[in-house]
Enzyme design. Structure first.
Site, PDB file in Angstrom:
ATOM      1  N   GLY A  30      38.191  41.884  44.020  1.00  0.00           N
ATOM      2  CA  GLY A  30      37.485  41.058  44.984  1.00  0.00           C
ATOM      3  C   GLY A  30      36.914  41.781  46.184  1.00  0.00           C
ATOM      4  O   GLY A  30      36.327  41.146  47.066  1.00  0.00           O
ATOM      5  N   ALA A  75      37.513  45.079  37.992  1.00  0.00           N
ATOM      6  CA  ALA A  75      37.786  44.879  39.420  1.00  0.00           C
ATOM      7  C   ALA A  75      37.040  45.890  40.285  1.00  0.00           C
ATOM      8  O   ALA A  75      36.962  47.071  39.967  1.00  0.00           O
ATOM      9  CB  ALA A  75      39.276  44.942  39.737  1.00  0.00           C
ATOM     10  N   GLY A  76      36.514  45.373  41.388  1.00  0.00           N
ATOM     11  CA  GLY A  76      35.883  46.216  42.391  1.00  0.00           C
ATOM     12  C   GLY A  76      34.370  46.250  42.364  1.00  0.00           C
ATOM     13  O   GLY A  76      33.740  46.698  43.322  1.00  0.00           O
ATOM     14  N   ASN A 109      34.072  39.166  38.161  1.00  0.00           N
ATOM     15  CA  ASN A 109      34.048  37.763  38.550  1.00  0.00           C
ATOM     16  C   ASN A 109      33.455  37.606  39.947  1.00  0.00           C
ATOM     17  O   ASN A 109      32.391  37.038  40.136  1.00  0.00           O
ATOM     18  CB  ASN A 109      35.448  37.174  38.474  1.00  0.00           C
ATOM     19  CG  ASN A 109      35.496  35.665  38.719  1.00  0.00           C
ATOM     20  OD1 ASN A 109      36.549  35.057  38.669  1.00  0.00           O
ATOM     21  ND2 ASN A 109      34.372  35.017  38.966  1.00  0.00           N
ATOM     22  N   SER A 110      34.130  38.179  40.961  1.00  0.00           N
ATOM     23  CA  SER A 110      33.724  37.973  42.348  1.00  0.00           C
ATOM     24  C   SER A 110      32.292  38.421  42.611  1.00  0.00           C
ATOM     25  O   SER A 110      31.576  37.787  43.391  1.00  0.00           O
ATOM     26  CB  SER A 110      34.672  38.723  43.287  1.00  0.00           C
ATOM     27  OG  SER A 110      35.994  38.253  43.165  1.00  0.00           O
ATOM     28  N   LYS A 145      44.353  39.065  28.247  1.00  0.00           N
ATOM     29  CA  LYS A 145      44.217  40.098  29.269  1.00  0.00           C
ATOM     30  C   LYS A 145      45.481  40.079  30.124  1.00  0.00           C
ATOM     31  O   LYS A 145      45.780  39.080  30.786  1.00  0.00           O
ATOM     32  CB  LYS A 145      42.984  39.864  30.136  1.00  0.00           C
ATOM     33  CG  LYS A 145      42.842  40.907  31.243  1.00  0.00           C
ATOM     34  CD  LYS A 145      41.865  40.468  32.314  1.00  0.00           C
ATOM     35  CE  LYS A 145      41.984  41.383  33.521  1.00  0.00           C
ATOM     36  NZ  LYS A 145      41.231  40.885  34.685  1.00  0.00           N
TER      37      LYS A 145
END
Length: 264
Positions: free
Chosen positions: A167, A193-194, A215-216, A106
């Site tokens: 994040g 993301a987001g 992830n976050s 990635k």
């Protein structure tokens, strides 16, 4: 997640996957929580920040691969923390050495530490080098449809536009650009993301994304393992809704029961 009726398989680099949820390994309180959350998510592809996580480059330190086994998961090394093409390419080559010739990576090249927005110029440079070097490149990018198209034409096997800044948990900030990217896509499109909660993941899937990486949203939840389970179901629900095809939106009401045949 078992294959859904009438659904095509989710495929990357010649391999098919049952789960359309990809997860990261950072920000958990310890390796045991990492293991438990990833297991609960049902994910088969797990991304690892090579510059921030030990996967063998630091002998004697805890190794993430001891709890996230390559025999069970597809490890997706990423270039998080890289701010120019040269550093990103070097990181991918290091991952290939550490993972015995592993080609799936990635790519993310960041513009600054405040926004973690992709530097598209450096991303394009790195992608060109990595594709020519034989890597299977999944690439984090902005939600610019033109850049997404160029990355696919360059040979990247998947484009991964952000939904919101990394994040932030803001969800999908610009669904209209994502729709354009999806309409033009010749390779899988994954939201990256987001995402903040399960409904964000569902919306991404309802738009037609092949998968979602996060992830976050899991690691920063009050109960990460429970959130991982929620995300698993959210991805499945969103994919089912996309395949089913939503009803059209209308300005005025329409009775659920037909008017014909009413007893008068």
């Amino acid at each position: 997640m078992s294959p859904l009726p009438h659904d095509k398989p989710f495929a990357l680099a010649g391999r098919t996957y049952q789960s359309r949820l990809l997860v990261g390994t950072g920000k958990y309180k310890d390796l045991e929580e990492t293991r438990a959350a990833i297991e609960a998510s049902g994910a088969e592809i797990v991304t690892v920040a090579v510059r921030r996580t030990n996967i063998g480059q630091n002998p004697g330190e805890p190794n993430l691969l001891d709890v996230i086994s390559p025999d069970r998961y597809t490890i997706l090394p990423n270039t998080a923390g890289c701010y120019d093409a040269e550093d990103a390419v070097r990181t991918c080559r290091l991952a290939r050495e550490l993972l015995d010739g592993h080609k799936l990576v990635k790519l993310e090249v960041l513009a600054d530490q405040k926004t973690l927005f992709p530097n598209v110029i450096e991303t394009l440079k790195a992608a060109e080098v990595l594709v020519k070097d034989g890597f299977d490149v999944m690439v984090y990018t902005s939600d610019d449809p033109i850049i997404a198209r160029q990355l696919a034409e360059m040979g990247c096997i998947a484009v991964m536009p952000l939904a919101g800044l990394i994040g932030t948990g803001l969800g999908i900030c610009n669904p209209y650009n994502l729709r354009i990217i999806l309409e033009e896509a010749k390779v899988p499109v994954l939201v990256d993301a987001g995402v903040g909660t399960a409904s964000d993941a569902t919306i991404a899937m309802e738009l037609g994304c092949e998968a979602v990486l996060m992830n976050s949203a899991i690691a920063h939840a009050q109960q990460p393992v429970l959130m991982a389970q929620a995300m698993k179901h959210a991805i499945e629900a969103g994919r089912l809704a996309y395949l089913a095809g939503r009803m059209p939106k209308k300005l005025y009401a329409s009775a659920s029961s037909p008017m014909e045949g009413l007893i008068r």
